[in-house]
Design an enzyme around this catalytic site. Structure first.
Site, PDB file in Angstrom:
ATOM      1  N   GLU A 130       0.732  -0.834  -0.078  1.00  0.00           N
ATOM      2  CA  GLU A 130       0.405  -0.070  -0.171  1.00  0.00           C
ATOM      3  C   GLU A 130       1.171   1.297   0.107  1.00  0.00           C
ATOM      4  OE1 GLU A 130      -4.030   0.103   0.044  1.00  0.00           O
ATOM      5  OE2 GLU A 130      -2.980   1.894  -1.185  1.00  0.00           O
ATOM      6  N   ILE A 137      -1.976   6.747   0.974  1.00  0.00           N
ATOM      7  CA  ILE A 137      -3.090   7.576   1.464  1.00  0.00           C
ATOM      8  C   ILE A 137      -3.522   6.050   0.377  1.00  0.00           C
ATOM      9  CG2 ILE A 137      -5.040   7.945  -1.178  1.00  0.00           C
ATOM     10  CD1 ILE A 137      -2.963  10.501  -1.712  1.00  0.00           C
ATOM     11  N   GLU A 191      13.770  13.855  -4.973  1.00  0.00           N
ATOM     12  CA  GLU A 191      14.019  12.411  -4.277  1.00  0.00           C
ATOM     13  C   GLU A 191      15.539  13.074  -4.048  1.00  0.00           C
ATOM     14  OE1 GLU A 191      13.349   9.267  -4.261  1.00  0.00           O
ATOM     15  OE2 GLU A 191      11.128   9.885  -4.295  1.00  0.00           O
ATOM     16  N   LYS A 206       5.080   4.300 -10.289  1.00  0.00           N
ATOM     17  CA  LYS A 206       3.455   4.461  -9.553  1.00  0.00           C
ATOM     18  C   LYS A 206       2.783   3.982 -10.297  1.00  0.00           C
ATOM     19  CE  LYS A 206       5.031   7.283  -5.771  1.00  0.00           C
ATOM     20  NZ  LYS A 206       5.903   8.373  -5.462  1.00  0.00           N
ATOM     21  N   GLY A 308       6.372  11.374   3.244  1.00  0.00           N
ATOM     22  CA  GLY A 308       6.014  11.568   4.696  1.00  0.00           C
ATOM     23  C   GLY A 308       6.374  10.694   5.431  1.00  0.00           C
TER      24      GLY A 308
HETATM   25  N1  HSE Z   1       9.650  11.712  -4.662  1.00  0.00           N
HETATM   26  C1  HSE Z   1       8.117  11.368  -4.274  1.00  0.00           C
HETATM   27  C2  HSE Z   1       7.331  12.774  -4.401  1.00  0.00           C
HETATM   28  C3  HSE Z   1       7.814  10.769  -2.657  1.00  0.00           C
HETATM   29  O1  HSE Z   1       7.559  13.786  -4.543  1.00  0.00           O
HETATM   30  O2  HSE Z   1       6.627  12.235  -3.828  1.00  0.00           O
HETATM   31  C4  HSE Z   1       7.035  10.056  -2.672  1.00  0.00           C
HETATM   32  O3  HSE Z   1       6.507   8.521  -3.558  1.00  0.00           O
END
Ligand code: HSE
Length: 436
Positions: A130, A137, A191, A206, A308
């Protein structure tokens, strides 16, 4: 205590998410035991550096550098190391040893999800992730379980918070791309390798995961069409505003029909216009949201923190509780699902709307010539707006909104426009997504 059995939980990695997961496991032990029907005993935390600073105070005796040994003694392994190896090998070892696995490792699931899901299915173990998409979320379980009786037609996600933050600053505060990126960097939103965010790689990982689950099909990460936000200009932001739209970096998974009638899946990431009336337009700052369209359920939106430490730990713990309940009740884990085995279709088969911005010669016959080029390539204009900037000396700016067109036809149109004598420059081509 209270007659509960113990379930041994091993944690691999103790960064910003891992340290919060460990803290919550320790602090909420009694409550979790009541929810699960078993105590979750954190038996160890594998790290590379025993002396590194942690975001939470955790008992020193839990730490070890021997991850291999730790996983072999566990009922549930939580992998939050990131990266492909050694995470992949450790997860396979954990599954072979009969453990359920919870991971938040998007790169690993995007690249090796089917392999790990097969390994888990063979022994009836549960693999949950998840936290790999959109942080806190709940979206993986809703897609895999809550919507398992429906047909999903499209998923539109803002799944990268740092790029949403940058685009939002450009839209709301008029920041240049460079300024917005600098602020995002100063706030630690990007990142370690910012290209993962701004070139859309993170969102593509994703998109792979969302597309695979939504359409019961293995969608390899290298089949995801990807454009990042580095080409987004202030002129595009202004043109979006004039069209009552906003630019968002979207991860899109969609069931589409190719020109030859093949029904397949498209997975793609790019900055796109979306109407300000669309719920995704209201996703500001570093927040994430996933908008799901399904045949029976209609439109759904899942919104919240996409990153977070403690927020993402919430998603991890939800998976841990689910895995622990399975241990208590018995029976196999929810299997991975790739039965539909749809063809993954290339970007050329996608149909959407576009906004094209041109610098053109400001003289008779230009509009007719451009309309002719669109018509020759099967692209129909929905709106045309011309402005003649002061001091532009015979040059006008044209913003053309199209009706839905096939990407391949649009590409041919743009090539013809570039070759046209009346067009000085094609200054922007951007897609328009969403039904609103
Ligand atoms: N680099 C990612 C973002 C962190 O900015 O959403 C979370 O996967």
């Amino acid at each position: 205590m209270n007659g509960y059995r113990d379930l041994r939980v091993a944690l691999l990695g103790c960064g910003s998410v891992g340290s919060q997961v460990a803290r919550l496991l320790l602090e909420q032990g009694d409550e979790l035991a009541a929810r699960v029907g078993a105590r979750l005993e954190l038996i160890g935390i594998a790290v590379r550096d025993l002396d590194a600073r942690r975001d939470a105070e955790l008992p020193r005796e839990l730490f070890t550098t021997d991850a291999e040994r730790l996983v072999l003694g566990a009922d549930i392994v939580i992998e939050l190391m990131g990266g492909v190896e050694p995470a992949r090998g450790l997860i396979l070892r954990a599954i072979e040893g009969g453990a359920d696995v919870v991971t938040g490792n998007k790169a690993l699931i995007a690249a090796h999800g089917p392999e790990l899901a097969d390994a888990a299915e063979q022994v009836g173990a549960q693999l949950s992730y998840e936290a790999a998409v959109a942080g806190a979320i709940p979206i993986i379980r809703p897609l895999r379980e809550s919507l398992a009786g429906d047909h999903i037609t499209r998923v539109l996600g803002i799944v990268n918070g740092s790029t949403n933050y940058i685009l939002d600053r450009m839209d709301r505060f008029g920041d240049s791309a460079e300024d917005a990126m600098r602020v995002a960097s100063e706030l630690g939103y990007l990142e370690a390798d910012p290209t993962l965010d701004v070139e859309g790689y993170d969102a593509a990982q994703k998109a792979t995961i969302l597309a695979s689950i939504a359409f019961h099909t293995v969608v390899p990460v290298d089949s995801v069409y990807r454009e990042g936000i580095t080409g987004v200009t202030s002129a595009q932001i202004e043109a979006a505003q004039s069209a009552n739209c906003v630019i968002k970096l979207l991860a899109i998974a969609e069931r589409i029909t190719a020109a030859d009638g093949t029904v397949g899946v498209s997975a793609r990431v790019y900055p796109a216009l979306i109407s300000r009336e669309h719920p995704l337009a209201a996703v500001h700052g570093g927040k994430n949201a996933v908008f799901v369209e399904a045949e029976a359920a209609g439109e759904l939106m899942f919104y919240g923190a996409g990153a977070g430490g403690v927020e993402t730990a919430s998603a991890v713990l939800g998976d841990v509780v689910s895995a622990a309940r399975r241990h208590v009740i018995g029976g196999p884990g929810v299997p991975g699902s790739s039965h539909a085995d749809l063809t993954v279709l290339p970007i050329g088969e996608v149909s959407t709307r576009y906004q094209i911005m041109l610098a053109v010669r400001d003289e008779p016959g230009v509009l007719a010539a451009i309309a002719g080029l669109l018509a020759e390539n099967g692209v129909s204009a929905a709106s045309v707006e011309q402005t003649v900037p002061e001091g532009s000396e015979g040059t006008a700016t044209l913003v053309i909104g199209t009706h839905t067109a096939r990407e391949a036809d649009l590409a041919a149109t743009v090539e013809a426009l570039r070759d046209s004598a009346v067009v000085t420059a094609v200054t922007s081509v951007i897609r328009l997504e969403g039904n609103a």
